[in-house]
Design a protein around this motif. Structure first.
Motif, PDB file in Angstrom:
ATOM      1  N   ILE A   1      33.502  50.657  63.462  1.00  0.00           N
ATOM      2  CA  ILE A   1      33.919  49.662  64.439  1.00  0.00           C
ATOM      3  C   ILE A   1      33.282  49.965  65.788  1.00  0.00           C
ATOM      4  CG2 ILE A   1      35.862  48.494  65.525  1.00  0.00           C
ATOM      5  CD1 ILE A   1      35.805  48.325  62.427  1.00  0.00           C
TER       6      ILE A   1
ATOM      7  N   LEU B   1      33.511  48.405  69.580  1.00  0.00           N
ATOM      8  CA  LEU B   1      34.270  47.500  70.437  1.00  0.00           C
ATOM      9  C   LEU B   1      33.720  47.618  71.847  1.00  0.00           C
ATOM     10  CD1 LEU B   1      36.857  45.654  70.323  1.00  0.00           C
ATOM     11  CD2 LEU B   1      38.159  47.658  71.050  1.00  0.00           C
TER      12      LEU B   1
ATOM     13  N   THR C   1      31.116  44.646  64.627  1.00  0.00           N
ATOM     14  CA  THR C   1      30.551  44.843  65.960  1.00  0.00           C
ATOM     15  C   THR C   1      31.125  43.767  66.875  1.00  0.00           C
ATOM     16  OG1 THR C   1      28.505  45.726  65.029  1.00  0.00           O
ATOM     17  CG2 THR C   1      28.431  44.969  67.311  1.00  0.00           C
ATOM     18  N   ILE C   2      31.795  44.197  67.919  1.00  0.00           N
ATOM     19  CA  ILE C   2      32.513  43.295  68.820  1.00  0.00           C
ATOM     20  C   ILE C   2      31.956  43.484  70.223  1.00  0.00           C
ATOM     21  CG2 ILE C   2      34.776  42.746  69.805  1.00  0.00           C
ATOM     22  CD1 ILE C   2      35.942  43.930  67.127  1.00  0.00           C
TER      23      ILE C   2
ATOM     24  N   VAL D   1      41.212  44.968  61.527  1.00  0.00           N
ATOM     25  CA  VAL D   1      39.760  44.941  61.738  1.00  0.00           C
ATOM     26  C   VAL D   1      39.182  46.000  60.821  1.00  0.00           C
ATOM     27  CG1 VAL D   1      37.895  45.190  63.392  1.00  0.00           C
ATOM     28  CG2 VAL D   1      40.079  44.203  64.137  1.00  0.00           C
TER      29      VAL D   1
ATOM     30  N   SER E   1      38.861  48.990  76.989  1.00  0.00           N
ATOM     31  CA  SER E   1      39.216  48.306  75.744  1.00  0.00           C
ATOM     32  C   SER E   1      40.464  48.956  75.153  1.00  0.00           C
ATOM     33  CB  SER E   1      38.056  48.363  74.747  1.00  0.00           C
ATOM     34  OG  SER E   1      37.727  49.696  74.445  1.00  0.00           O
TER      35      SER E   1
ATOM     36  N   ILE F   1      43.328  49.152  71.472  1.00  0.00           N
ATOM     37  CA  ILE F   1      43.840  48.806  70.147  1.00  0.00           C
ATOM     38  C   ILE F   1      45.355  48.874  70.264  1.00  0.00           C
ATOM     39  CG2 ILE F   1      43.954  49.441  67.720  1.00  0.00           C
ATOM     40  CD1 ILE F   1      41.187  50.745  68.060  1.00  0.00           C
TER      41      ILE F   1
ATOM     42  N   SER G   1      37.451  44.672  75.841  1.00  0.00           N
ATOM     43  CA  SER G   1      37.744  43.955  74.597  1.00  0.00           C
ATOM     44  C   SER G   1      39.010  44.514  73.971  1.00  0.00           C
ATOM     45  CB  SER G   1      36.567  44.049  73.624  1.00  0.00           C
ATOM     46  OG  SER G   1      35.464  43.315  74.118  1.00  0.00           O
ATOM     47  N   THR G   2      39.770  43.649  73.301  1.00  0.00           N
ATOM     48  CA  THR G   2      41.109  44.038  72.885  1.00  0.00           C
ATOM     49  C   THR G   2      41.413  43.612  71.460  1.00  0.00           C
ATOM     50  OG1 THR G   2      42.104  41.976  73.704  1.00  0.00           O
ATOM     51  CG2 THR G   2      41.888  43.773  75.263  1.00  0.00           C
ATOM     52  N   ILE G   3      42.034  44.512  70.716  1.00  0.00           N
ATOM     53  CA  ILE G   3      42.575  44.235  69.390  1.00  0.00           C
ATOM     54  C   ILE G   3      44.089  44.248  69.545  1.00  0.00           C
ATOM     55  CG2 ILE G   3      42.753  45.028  67.005  1.00  0.00           C
ATOM     56  CD1 ILE G   3      40.003  46.366  67.378  1.00  0.00           C
TER      57      ILE G   3
ATOM     58  N   MET H   1      34.384  52.557  71.541  1.00  0.00           N
ATOM     59  CA  MET H   1      35.179  51.672  72.390  1.00  0.00           C
ATOM     60  C   MET H   1      34.647  51.736  73.812  1.00  0.00           C
ATOM     61  SD  MET H   1      39.044  52.476  70.927  1.00  0.00           S
ATOM     62  CE  MET H   1      39.839  51.256  71.969  1.00  0.00           C
TER      63      MET H   1
END
Length: 542
Positions: A76, A78, A95-96, A90, A64, A66, A82-84, A60
């Motif tokens: 994962i 992130l 790959t984000i 997910v 970012s 979750i 970036s945000t979940i 992460m």
């Protein structure tokens, strides 16, 4: 003990970085410490206590998060910012990129079941390709993205969409199945990027004298002003290459004859190696014993930078370079853990052999070197060296670039396993941790695009994915030019490499050409490298 009761921050995780109390930070630290698998978390990330996070690998980036009741499993990556969001799923190899928003109740499912007839579904084998989300993407609520999909950067996916196929950069897509509704650029890629490239190159040419003058301290070129370092030769070579690349002349205030005299004066007549130090005086600094090998030592890179600086000035080394080596010398390079260093040694050796042939008509032991490379290459990966859990394929790919630049590319020879090499390089390009923060630097981008560019002379394998990656990198770096200062080596970094300087400017200008040429757009730049990063072989044996 961490309570099972959801916190306010689980549902408002964007408040954590700016507003979290010490008690809330302690509680989050305890939460993060309890995560299983391989975990790499940047500062100010937040993982909701109510989220089900069971990852084999979790990366992460800065800031970012979750959020509440998300379901996150697999491998994962992130990016930063970036945000979940709540209730999202997910799962798999996902790959984000940076600046991505994944809406509530959205599912990114990077796996699937087989569907062969005659076998119950629960007995069908799983398949898994992976999902890639580029930078600056907004994925609305209740979206489903299926395995194998790549969403290009700067894209919006409308709420409720079901994404079954790749979505190109700068798109707005929606529906079931998702289809592209419009472009966010207002123009096609072919009409947009050439204009950006043309405008960038014009601006760089206009400012180049200011960029170089900024790094002239009155007696010598320095890589970055204000950085206290011992005098070096490379900034002189970078300044020569930058001026030649953009305006086809020497740096303002410097004559061709004086620069040639200074460069040639630093070569040791006995070994042909160029001693460390500076060009602000004419004294010859003899290389130390630690610098007497073309394969290793601080003098090895000077074979490249000084040799090519002399060439763009219309000159050459005065003395041949000593290139004696044994096959044991090659075997003993640090292939297992530092393949970049091993590859750089091969690069210097191959360049020395090429320079001797080009400058002095002296043939050397190229055949044993190429024979050794052919017998040591891994047919499965098309590369030399070994991956490592700490940095994945970084050393392998970076070493591949250096090695092939100085041998296969420089002599115009075909790669032994181009498709396998492309697959390895593209796999590395999807490792987000190697292309964010300090790792978003000129070396790491160059070491991907040059192999892709070189391999495409033999194969179109992986070209679609390579083009997506190249366009994303090109759009990103063009915005990072600093007026009057040029490019930083690591423009998003946290150390002094984020200060614009000569090395960063020289390398990124060449990278921009390679990215553009890979996309078929390099003519818009109006320049073509002639130095270390020249696209033509120095000696064409093919």
């Amino acid at each position: 003990m961490v309570s099972n009761e959801p916190l306010r921050l689980d549902f408002l995780p964007w408040e954590y970085a700016r507003k979290a109390s010490e008690a809330e930070r302690d509680r989050q630290a305890e939460r993060q410490a309890g995560l299983g698998g391989s975990v790499e978390l940047a500062p100010d990330v937040y993982v909701a206590e109510s989220a089900a996070v069971y990852c084999d690998e979790l990366r992460m980036g800065d800031r970012s998060y979750i959020a509440a009741h998300a379901y996150v499993t697999g491998r994962i990556a992130l990016g930063s910012d970036s945000t979940i969001n709540p209730f999202a799923a997910v799962r798999g190899v996902v790959t984000i990129g940076d600046g991505v928003r994944i809406g509530a109740h959205t599912s990114l499912l990077a796996f699937n079941h087989g569907t062969a007839p005659g076998e119950p579904i629960f007995k069908q084998p799983h398949t898994a390709v992976g999902i890639t989300i580029g930078d600056d993407v907004w994925i609305g609520s209740n979206v489903t993205i299926l395995d194998g999909v790549t969403v290009g950067p700067h894209t919006i996916i409308g709420a409720g969409a079901v994404v079954t196929k790749d979505i190109p950069a700068n798109s707005v897509a929606a529906g079931n199945p998702a289809r592209i509704l419009r472009s966010r650029t207002g123009a096609s890629m072919s009409g947009d990027l050439p204009t950006l490239l043309k405008d960038f190159a014009a601006k760089a040419r206009e400012q180049i004298d200011d960029v170089l003058a900024r790094c002239w301290d009155g007696s010598r070129f320095v890589d970055r002003p204000g950085i206290d370092r011992d005098p070096e030769i490379r900034p002189w070579c970078d300044a020569i290459e930058i001026a030649d690349l953009l305006v086809r002349r020497t740096p303002a205030g410097h004559t061709r004859d004086d620069l040639v005299r200074r460069l040639r004066a630093r070569q040791d007549p006995a070994t042909g190696l160029v001693s460390p130090g500076d060009l602000s005086d004419d004294g010859l600094g003899k290389p130390s014993d630690a610098e007497l090998s073309v394969l290793e030592g601080s003098a090895s890179y000077h074979v490249l930078c000084v040799g090519y600086a002399l060439q763009v000035l219309g000159s050459s080394f005065e003395h041949p370079i000593t290139t004696e080596f044994t096959l044991d010398d090659l075997d003993n390079l640090p292939w297992a853990r530092r393949a970049w260093s091993a590859g750089s040694g091969i690069d210097a050796l191959g360049t020395a052999l090429a320079r001797n042939l080009h400058d002095h008509k002296e043939s050397g032991a190229l055949e044993p070197l190429m024979g050794w490379l052919l017998t040591r290459v891994d047919p499965a990966s098309g590369t030399w060296g070994s991956p490592h859990p700490d940095d994945g394929l970084l050393q392998v790919v970076n070493g591949f670039y250096r090695l092939t630049r100085g041998t296969y590319a420089q002599f115009g020879l075909p790669l032994p396993y181009p498709e396998q090499a492309v697959a390895t390089v593209l796999a590395h390009s999807n490792d987000r941790r190697m292309f964010t923060g300090d790792n978003y630097n000129a070396c790491n981008i160059l070491d991907v695009i040059h192999p892709l560019w070189l391999a495409r002379k033999q194969t179109t394998y992986g070209e679609q994915e390579g083009r997506r990656w190249a366009e994303a990198q090109l759009r990103a770096i063009l915005t990072r030019w600093v007026d009057g200062a040029g490019f930083a080596f690591a423009p998003d970094g946290t150390d002094d490499r984020a200060i614009p300087g000569l090395q960063g400017t020289e390398m990124w200008l060449a990278i921009i050409w390679l990215l553009s040429d890979y996309l078929g757009l390099s003519d818009a730049l109006g320049y073509r490298p002639r130095g270390v990063h020249r696209p033509e072989p120095l000696i064409n044996l093919h």
